[in-house]
Design an enzyme around this catalytic site. Structure first.
Site, short mmCIF file in Angstrom:
data_model
loop_
_atom_site.label_atom_id
_atom_site.label_comp_id
_atom_site.label_asym_id
_atom_site.label_seq_id
_atom_site.Cartn_x
_atom_site.Cartn_y
_atom_site.Cartn_z
N ARG A 31 -15.03 166.36 85.75
CA ARG A 31 -15.79 166.62 84.51
C ARG A 31 -16.69 167.84 84.63
O ARG A 31 -17.79 167.87 84.07
CB ARG A 31 -16.64 165.40 84.11
CG ARG A 31 -15.83 164.19 83.69
CD ARG A 31 -16.68 163.25 82.82
NE ARG A 31 -16.12 161.92 82.81
CZ ARG A 31 -16.75 160.82 83.25
NH1 ARG A 31 -17.99 160.91 83.71
NH2 ARG A 31 -16.16 159.65 83.20
N ARG A 35 -20.75 167.78 79.17
CA ARG A 35 -21.99 167.69 78.40
C ARG A 35 -23.25 168.05 79.17
O ARG A 35 -24.30 168.24 78.57
CB ARG A 35 -22.13 166.26 77.84
CG ARG A 35 -21.12 165.96 76.75
CD ARG A 35 -21.29 164.56 76.20
NE ARG A 35 -20.87 163.53 77.15
CZ ARG A 35 -21.00 162.23 76.95
NH1 ARG A 35 -21.58 161.79 75.84
NH2 ARG A 35 -20.58 161.35 77.85
N ARG A 44 -19.13 172.58 71.58
CA ARG A 44 -18.79 171.28 70.96
C ARG A 44 -19.34 171.20 69.53
O ARG A 44 -18.68 170.70 68.62
CB ARG A 44 -19.35 170.16 71.85
CG ARG A 44 -19.46 168.78 71.23
CD ARG A 44 -18.13 168.10 71.05
NE ARG A 44 -18.33 166.70 70.70
CZ ARG A 44 -18.76 166.28 69.51
NH1 ARG A 44 -19.06 167.15 68.57
NH2 ARG A 44 -18.88 164.98 69.28
N ASP A 81 -8.27 165.30 77.46
CA ASP A 81 -8.64 163.89 77.61
C ASP A 81 -7.39 163.11 77.99
O ASP A 81 -6.29 163.44 77.55
CB ASP A 81 -9.22 163.34 76.30
CG ASP A 81 -9.91 162.00 76.51
OD1 ASP A 81 -9.20 160.96 76.48
OD2 ASP A 81 -11.13 161.98 76.72
N TYR A 157 -6.75 151.16 77.90
CA TYR A 157 -7.27 151.62 76.62
C TYR A 157 -6.33 151.23 75.48
O TYR A 157 -6.78 150.87 74.38
CB TYR A 157 -7.44 153.14 76.63
CG TYR A 157 -8.58 153.61 77.49
CD1 TYR A 157 -9.90 153.59 77.01
CD2 TYR A 157 -8.37 154.10 78.78
CE1 TYR A 157 -10.95 154.03 77.80
CE2 TYR A 157 -9.41 154.55 79.56
CZ TYR A 157 -10.71 154.51 79.07
OH TYR A 157 -11.75 154.94 79.85
#
Length: 362
Positions: A31, A35, A44, A81, A157
């Site tokens: 990652r 963020r 973003r 992703d 998921y």
């Protein structure tokens, strides 16, 4: 005509994965484009949403390169992703702020499971376009990593319909209807192998499979429902492109118990989380694979001197380098969004500084 990419200037990461001699321990961070960086948050905001960011090759390229402009990292990883794959299967991926990914049509009954098919790769063309664009704009600075989720992690998921604390829905299917679970996993395995190969064709120079939820399985179930399908994927993933080796990495979070078995799935390297001692891991697997990891990401909230001390511990834990050994420094899981960016500078500089003497001794 095939895309002509610039010659690679820094292949330290690739050589370490292939257990070849290197001058220092290379590093990248799971990652690393994310963020915790203010420049990522600005991009973003312009994209309007996470999917707007991930599905636009220009934005994906921009955020992939951001950490490389800030830090002396040894690899770039595609910004995307893992859930692009089930999205391409028609499950309807969307994101709720503060809650993470959700699916409009989770696999909750036999009809839905039996209808699941391998998607057309064209529905993921935006990913492959991003890979080619990123590789082009890297101009050979460092290698580009492509990636996928493991068949089991994607299935979690797809059945749960999003994230889960206890995985009770997917585990209930696993125990009650293993036939349905195997259908999902086989479909996923075929899909992600083709997905990784398409990324390699588009320009990825290494690939990684994230088995984020493998550690949620019981011993026995892990081998049957996760490990087996990772092995199936690796059987079909390209190991070279245009005569150049393409190394592969597999990572099961919470997989330390099964390290010897993971080392046998066919990948060049095994990623480790922070619960595993690197030296003990190396003793278990010998020179069968390179190792990647495994600093606790929360150490990046400590003071600079402590970060440096913990980096030194990880490097010393791996031990003296020898012919046939390979280590890529990384975190034991993804970097926290709350990490101070300046702490990453301390980490990166410490790895390069402290690892050079260890390699010289080898």
């Amino acid at each position: 005509m095939p895309t002509q990419f610039a010659p690679l200037q820094n292949d330290t990461f690739l050589r370490a994965l292939l257990r070849q001699p290197v001058e220092y321990t290379p590093l990248w961070l799971m990652r690393q484009a994310g963020r915790y960086l203010p420049e990522y948050r600005a991009t973003r905001a312009r994209a309007g949403s996470f999917l707007g960011l991930a599905k636009n090759p220009d934005y994906a390229t921009e955020v992939t390169l951001q950490p490389l402009d800030r830090y002396d990292l040894d690899a770039a990883i595609l910004f995307s992703d893992i859930l692009t794959v089930p999205d391409a299967m028609g499950l309807g991926l969307y994101f709720i702020e503060g809650e993470g990914p959700k699916f409009e049509r989770p696999l909750r009954d036999e009809k839905a499971v039996q209808a699941l098919k391998v998607p057309e790769l064209g529905s993921l063309q935006y990913v492959f376009d991003a890979v080619t664009q990123i590789r082009t704009e890297l101009k050979g600075r460092v290698p580009l990593i492509g990636f996928t989720g493991s068949p089991w992690t994607l299935a979690c998921y797809m059945v749960e319909g999003g994230g889960s604390d206890d995985f009770r829905t997917v585990k209930a299917m696993l125990y009650n209807r293993p036939d349905l679970m195997h259908h999902i996993l086989q479909t996923n395995a075929i899909t992600v192998a083709a997905y990784l190969n398409a990324q390699i064709d588009a320009g990825a120079q290494a690939v990684m499979m994230f088995d984020t939820w493998g550690g949620a399985l019981a011993d026995g179930a892990y081998q049957q429902f996760s490990l087996h399908y990772m092995r199936e994927v690796m059987k079909h993933v390209k190991t070279e492109k245009d005569g150049v080796r393409i190394p592969s990495i597999v990572f099961t979070k919470g997989g330390g118990l099964w390290l010897k078995e993971i080392a046998g799935v066919g990948a060049d390297a095994v990623g480790l989380d922070w619960t595993v001692n690197l030296g003990a891991a190396r003793a278990k697997v010998g020179d069968r694979v390179a190792l990647q990891g495994n600093l606790d990401p929360t150490i990046l909230f400590a003071q600079p001197d402590q970060i440096r001390a913990e980096v030194a511990k990880v490097l010393e834990s791996f031990g003296k380098h020898s012919a046939g050994s390979g280590h890529v420094f990384n975190l034991g899981h993804g970097i926290s969004q709350f990490t101070p960016p300046e702490s990453v500078s301390v980490l990166v500089d410490a790895v390069h500084e402290f690892s050079r003497p260890l390699h010289a001794q080898g």
